[in-house]
Enzyme design. Sequence first.
Site, PDB file in Angstrom:
ATOM      1  N   LYS A 119       0.867  -1.185   0.000  1.00 26.92           N
ATOM      2  CA  LYS A 119       0.000   0.000   0.000  1.00 26.92           C
ATOM      3  C   LYS A 119       0.902   1.233   0.000  1.00 26.92           C
ATOM      4  O   LYS A 119       1.918   1.255   0.712  1.00 26.92           O
ATOM      5  CB  LYS A 119      -0.891  -0.033   1.243  1.00 26.92           C
ATOM      6  CG  LYS A 119      -1.894   1.119   1.317  1.00 26.92           C
ATOM      7  CD  LYS A 119      -2.833   0.957   2.520  1.00 26.92           C
ATOM      8  CE  LYS A 119      -3.869   2.066   2.593  1.00 26.92           C
ATOM      9  NZ  LYS A 119      -4.790   1.913   3.744  1.00 26.92           N
ATOM     10  N   SER A 162      -9.820   2.152   2.826  1.00 26.55           N
ATOM     11  CA  SER A 162      -8.911   2.896   1.982  1.00 26.55           C
ATOM     12  C   SER A 162      -7.899   2.029   1.238  1.00 26.55           C
ATOM     13  O   SER A 162      -7.296   2.490   0.270  1.00 26.55           O
ATOM     14  CB  SER A 162      -8.152   3.927   2.821  1.00 26.55           C
ATOM     15  OG  SER A 162      -7.302   3.273   3.760  1.00 26.55           O
ATOM     16  N   SER A 184     -10.079  -0.224   7.038  1.00 30.43           N
ATOM     17  CA  SER A 184      -9.498  -0.153   5.690  1.00 30.43           C
ATOM     18  C   SER A 184      -8.817  -1.406   5.163  1.00 30.43           C
ATOM     19  O   SER A 184      -8.456  -1.452   3.985  1.00 30.43           O
ATOM     20  CB  SER A 184      -8.514   1.000   5.612  1.00 30.43           C
ATOM     21  OG  SER A 184      -9.227   2.196   5.461  1.00 30.43           O
TER      22      SER A 184
HETATM   23  N1  GLN Z   1     -13.150   4.540   6.141  1.00 31.61           N
HETATM   24  C1  GLN Z   1     -12.593   4.999   7.394  1.00 31.61           C
HETATM   25  C2  GLN Z   1     -12.183   6.434   7.261  1.00 31.61           C
HETATM   26  O1  GLN Z   1     -12.493   7.006   6.286  1.00 31.61           O
HETATM   27  C3  GLN Z   1     -11.450   4.127   7.799  1.00 31.61           C
HETATM   28  C4  GLN Z   1     -10.233   4.391   7.035  1.00 31.61           C
HETATM   29  C5  GLN Z   1      -9.077   3.534   7.440  1.00 31.61           C
HETATM   30  O2  GLN Z   1      -9.250   2.497   8.092  1.00 31.61           O
HETATM   31  N2  GLN Z   1      -7.901   3.992   7.085  1.00 31.61           N
HETATM   32  O3  GLN Z   1     -11.580   7.006   8.112  1.00 31.61           O
END
Ligand code: GLN
Length: 487
Positions: free
Chosen positions: A79, A154, A178
């Site tokens: 990532k 994400s 995410s």
């Molecule tokens: N979707 C969540 C956010 O927007 C979690 C994101 C994540 O786990 N990095 O913060």
Amino acid sequence: MSELHTYTLTQLAAGLRAKKFSSVELTKHFLTRVEKFNGEINAYITITADVALKQAAAADAQLASGKGGALTGLPLAHKDIFCTDGVLTTCGSKMLSNFVAPYDATVVTRLKEAGIVMLGKTNMDEFAMGSSNETSYFGAVKNPWNLNKVPGGSSGGSAAAVAARIAPAATGTDTGGSIRQPAALTSLTGIKPTYGRVSRYGMIAFASSLDQGGVMCLSAEDAALLLQSMSGFDEKDSTCIDAPVPDYSATLNQPLKGLKIGLLKEFFEQGLSPENAKPVRDALAVYEKLGAQLIEVSLPNLPLSVPTYYVVAPAECSSNLSRFDGVRFGYRCDSPRDLMDLYKRSRGEGFGSEVKRRIMTGTYVLSAGYYDAYYLRAQKIRRLITDDFANAFKQVDVLMGPTSPTPAFDIGAKVDDPVTMYLNDIYTIGANLAGLPAMSIPCGFLDELPVGLQIIGAHFSEAKLLNVAHMYQQATEWHKRIPQRYA
Ligand code: GLN
């Protein structure tokens, strides 16, 4: 050899060792597929073909001398939140669109030392803020199961890369879901370990008390293999826990007879349609057949997890992202008039709108007049949620429920409605607030789109989670499905 991409990491490792193919051949196979398919999926931001081929050649030399370890010569994608020495590291943002990291994140170092071959860096929501991979400066990622749908976020690039078999496995990070949510939406096995199990050094910070690195792959067996090398104490991260890492692969096959599974009452009540609950309930029936016992448990404060998270995470991000000021690294605006203008325009032009929304919310909840009303209150509720989980684990071994309230949705469907988007994480955020390990595994399909089963464990119970996931995968075939186009 033409089917190498259909194998799990575990199978590929066995093939390398048996000299059925070399790491260079394997790496070339994946790079060819990346070239062929990445254009339509947009899973990779950077492809590191030269690095990969060099690492593969070195891995082959090691394997030939009989020195290689379990991961030697296996390709993987990182990532783009993990710093990689000498390689572009963007975090999905214009702010870092020109940032070449001067060092490796600990996760990258450990996998490199274990002989992993880096294929490239995967797309992601900007600074990991999002649930659909649509906030990336580098464009949306497509879900390999249906190119009109989001892959989740994400870690959407990592998810799409593995689902389309243009990487056999990938790293991810999970601050509020995410790893698990994109794994669910693309039919992968994803694990977010206990907070502190995997070093955060060199992992670009979003919300430091919630962020945790983990893996996205094709089976619990693969996850055990990768997590083994990534985990463990790192003196460069003061929140990393100094405790021995168990042999995750050794306990995968333990029978589940007598396992107590807690069903989260709040998860099944809250926003879950009966159609979406069906694959999850079917999975629970499989566990019963394997000898497990289902017990309904209630975590009364869990419905507060989304609002709590959206105070704590923005507060931490507003502080973490203050370092991007146009001076030290990353994007700088053209011909600033003075220092204030440099700060304002660099940040104004460098960050996307979701990141700005979080920074503003975070600054607000931390401001002198509102700190007690929002931030302090959220911290107190966070403690109550953590206590709820601790109480549940006095009665049961693991908790299960859905990973995501719906399967993958259309690209563009929620991007203009932040609150609807935030609700995607309704089932995943609790584990982050409490620092617990949690997984998502494929458990079926709804309208030809994958559905995930979430498994949450007590602190440091990764071995148990992997065992519970593996036994299900021994009894079912869902995790073996490949999107037709990429088979
Ligand atoms: N979707 C969540 C956010 O927007 C979690 C994101 C994540 O786990 N990095 O913060």
